[in-house]
Design an enzyme around this catalytic site. Structure first.
Site, short mmCIF file in Angstrom:
data_model
loop_
_atom_site.label_atom_id
_atom_site.label_comp_id
_atom_site.label_asym_id
_atom_site.label_seq_id
_atom_site.Cartn_x
_atom_site.Cartn_y
_atom_site.Cartn_z
N LYS A 14 -2.81 6.46 1.17
CA LYS A 14 -2.70 6.98 2.55
C LYS A 14 -1.86 8.26 2.57
O LYS A 14 -0.83 8.34 3.25
CB LYS A 14 -2.11 5.88 3.45
CG LYS A 14 -2.70 5.88 4.84
CD LYS A 14 -2.43 4.58 5.53
CE LYS A 14 -2.51 4.66 7.03
NZ LYS A 14 -3.73 5.24 7.58
N ARG A 27 0.83 -1.21 0.00
CA ARG A 27 0.00 0.00 0.00
C ARG A 27 0.86 1.26 0.00
O ARG A 27 0.51 2.25 -0.64
CB ARG A 27 -0.96 -0.02 1.20
CG ARG A 27 -2.04 1.04 1.09
CD ARG A 27 -3.13 0.85 2.11
NE ARG A 27 -2.63 0.99 3.47
CZ ARG A 27 -3.35 0.72 4.55
NH1 ARG A 27 -4.60 0.28 4.43
NH2 ARG A 27 -2.84 0.87 5.75
N GLU A 69 -16.00 6.63 4.30
CA GLU A 69 -15.15 6.24 5.42
C GLU A 69 -15.77 6.62 6.76
O GLU A 69 -16.63 7.51 6.83
CB GLU A 69 -13.79 6.94 5.31
CG GLU A 69 -12.94 6.46 4.16
CD GLU A 69 -12.03 5.31 4.56
OE1 GLU A 69 -12.42 4.46 5.39
OE2 GLU A 69 -10.92 5.26 4.02
N1 PLP Z 1 -9.40 4.29 6.44
C1 PLP Z 1 -8.61 5.30 6.79
C2 PLP Z 1 -8.92 6.67 6.30
C3 PLP Z 1 -7.47 5.04 7.59
O1 PLP Z 1 -6.66 6.03 7.96
C4 PLP Z 1 -7.22 3.73 8.03
C5 PLP Z 1 -6.05 3.43 8.84
O2 PLP Z 1 -5.07 3.00 8.36
C6 PLP Z 1 -8.10 2.72 7.64
C7 PLP Z 1 -9.18 3.04 6.85
C8 PLP Z 1 -7.86 1.31 8.06
O3 PLP Z 1 -6.83 0.71 7.34
P1 PLP Z 1 -5.97 -0.46 7.96
O4 PLP Z 1 -6.91 -1.51 8.41
O5 PLP Z 1 -5.12 -0.94 6.86
O6 PLP Z 1 -5.21 0.12 9.09
C1 COI Z 2 -4.24 3.49 11.39
O1 COI Z 2 -5.21 2.81 11.72
O2 COI Z 2 -3.10 3.07 11.41
C2 COI Z 2 -4.42 4.84 10.97
O3 COI Z 2 -3.81 5.25 10.05
C3 COI Z 2 -5.25 5.72 11.74
C4 COI Z 2 -4.41 6.91 12.09
C5 COI Z 2 -4.62 8.02 11.14
C6 COI Z 2 -4.45 7.27 13.50
#
Ligand code: PLP
Ligand code: COI
Length: 342
Positions: free
Chosen positions: A186, A83, A222
């Protein structure tokens, strides 16, 4: 006294705690240099760095988990590495090769092993890889130098409720990402854009904002810094949208739900469908699974209630227990998601 002695592992906020070291590598003259270890919490940044002015910057979020056996585990690091490569390509930064990503993450965790919280406290070591344009540019164009760094910090649950339900406020006033923008990667700019909605939700007593799709405000997007899911009967339903970040937690929950005999649907989810869900939650690395108690729509005055007795529903709890069981090593990892930090 070392700062580690002052840590109350069972009552940790999701915040920054200084650790012993972080690691850094620089992409210069078309290649990545060696990883360097630093004990400084500061960067020496060029005043014209593209990351600072034009948002050429992206990050990742992962965790290290201590098992009952004392061993430290990380979860699906390859997905975070991939990612970050997608994020780098999305805003024209030099991608970090998977091997460099893994080496840096492992080194940062090992150098700070004592900060990986004890098993059973619910706390974890949050890992924050960061990539930014460090080269000087004044015109709007990709920089020719990039810096990759990884720091770690011990954390507790992102949402104060932990596994207790939290409430969300619907926002139509602000978007976090445009339909053809950068919501699927991200990039830090998405988070800056989300602040108006998040601050407003917090000021009104909600844990976070529930964003709707930017084009029509018809579909769920989201849920703060996390993906949304709903449970209807035996189905796990989660939104599909070009502006949602593909969550690794959500991807894993879809596999877990299937393994538990549930149906999985990933598709556009109309906002009105909230009325049909038995349970709902927000999921992500930081959020883990945060069950949603209520969603309030300030434009219609309508409340959607998912935790009438103040507790998370049974399917949400089963998903939570299975996911965290695998992450902490209490449940056998039949998916091949765990890598030990040795
Ligand atoms: N959506 C957003 C906007 C996020 O910042 C995050 C955190 O990383 C997620 C979803 C969840 O992603 P992940 O499960 O890969 O941490
Ligand atoms: C995560 O779940 O790792 C995120 O990126 C959330 C964060 C912005 C605090």
């Amino acid at each position: 006294m070392d700062n580690i002695d002052k840590i109350d592992w069972k009552n940790m906020p999701f915040g920054y705690v200084k650790t012993d070291a972080n690691v850094r590598a620089v992409f210069r003259d078309g290649k990545w240099g060696e990883i360097e270890v630093s004990s400084s919490e500061y960067l020496n940044l060029h005043i014209a760095a593209s990351g600072l002015h034009y948002g050429q910057q992206a990050f990742e979020g992962m965790k290290a988990y201590r098992g009952k056996d004392g061993k430290v585990r990380i979860f699906r690091w390859e997905e975070n590495a991939k990612r970050l490569i997608d994020s780098a390509r999305g805003i024209f930064m030099a991608p970090v090769p998977e091997e460099l990503f893994l080496e840096a993450v492992m080194k940062a965790v090992k150098l700070n092993e004592k900060y990986v919280p004890p098993h059973g406290t619910g706390a974890t070591l949050y890992i924050r890889p960061l990539l930014y344009g460090s080269g000087a540019e004044v015109g709007v164009k990709p920089a020719s130098e990039y810096t990759f760094l990884v720091f770690v910090t011990p954390v507790g649950p992102y949402f104060k409720g932990g596994v207790n339900p939290v409430d969300m406020l619907v926002t139509r006033e602000f978007d976090r990402a445009a339909p053809l923008g950068t919501g699927h990667i991200k990039a830090g700019g998405n988070y800056a854009a989300s602040l108006r909605a998040i601050v407003k939700a917090r000021e009104e007593g909600y844990a976070n904002a529930l964003f709707l799709d930017a084009r029509e405000k018809k579909y769920i997007d989201e849920c703060g810094p996390a993906n949304f899911f709903g449970i209807k009967g035996n189905s796990y339903i989660t939104p599909k949208s070009p502006s949602i970040l593909p969550s690794i937690t959500n991807m894993s929950l879809m596999d877990i739900a299937k393994s538990l005999g549930m149906e999985v649907e990933r598709r556009p989810v109309p906002f009105e469908e909230l009325a049909e869900f038995d349970e709902a939650g927000a999921c992500g690395t930081a959020a883990v699974i945060s069950p949603i108690g209520k969603v309030f729509d300030p434009d219609t005055g309508k409340t959607f209630d998912f935790a009438k007795d103040g507790k998370a529903g049974p399917k949400t709890m089963k998903l939570y227990e299975t996911l965290t069981g695998i992450q902490f090593g209490d449940i056998e990892d039949t998916f091949g998601w765990i890598t030990f930090v040795e």
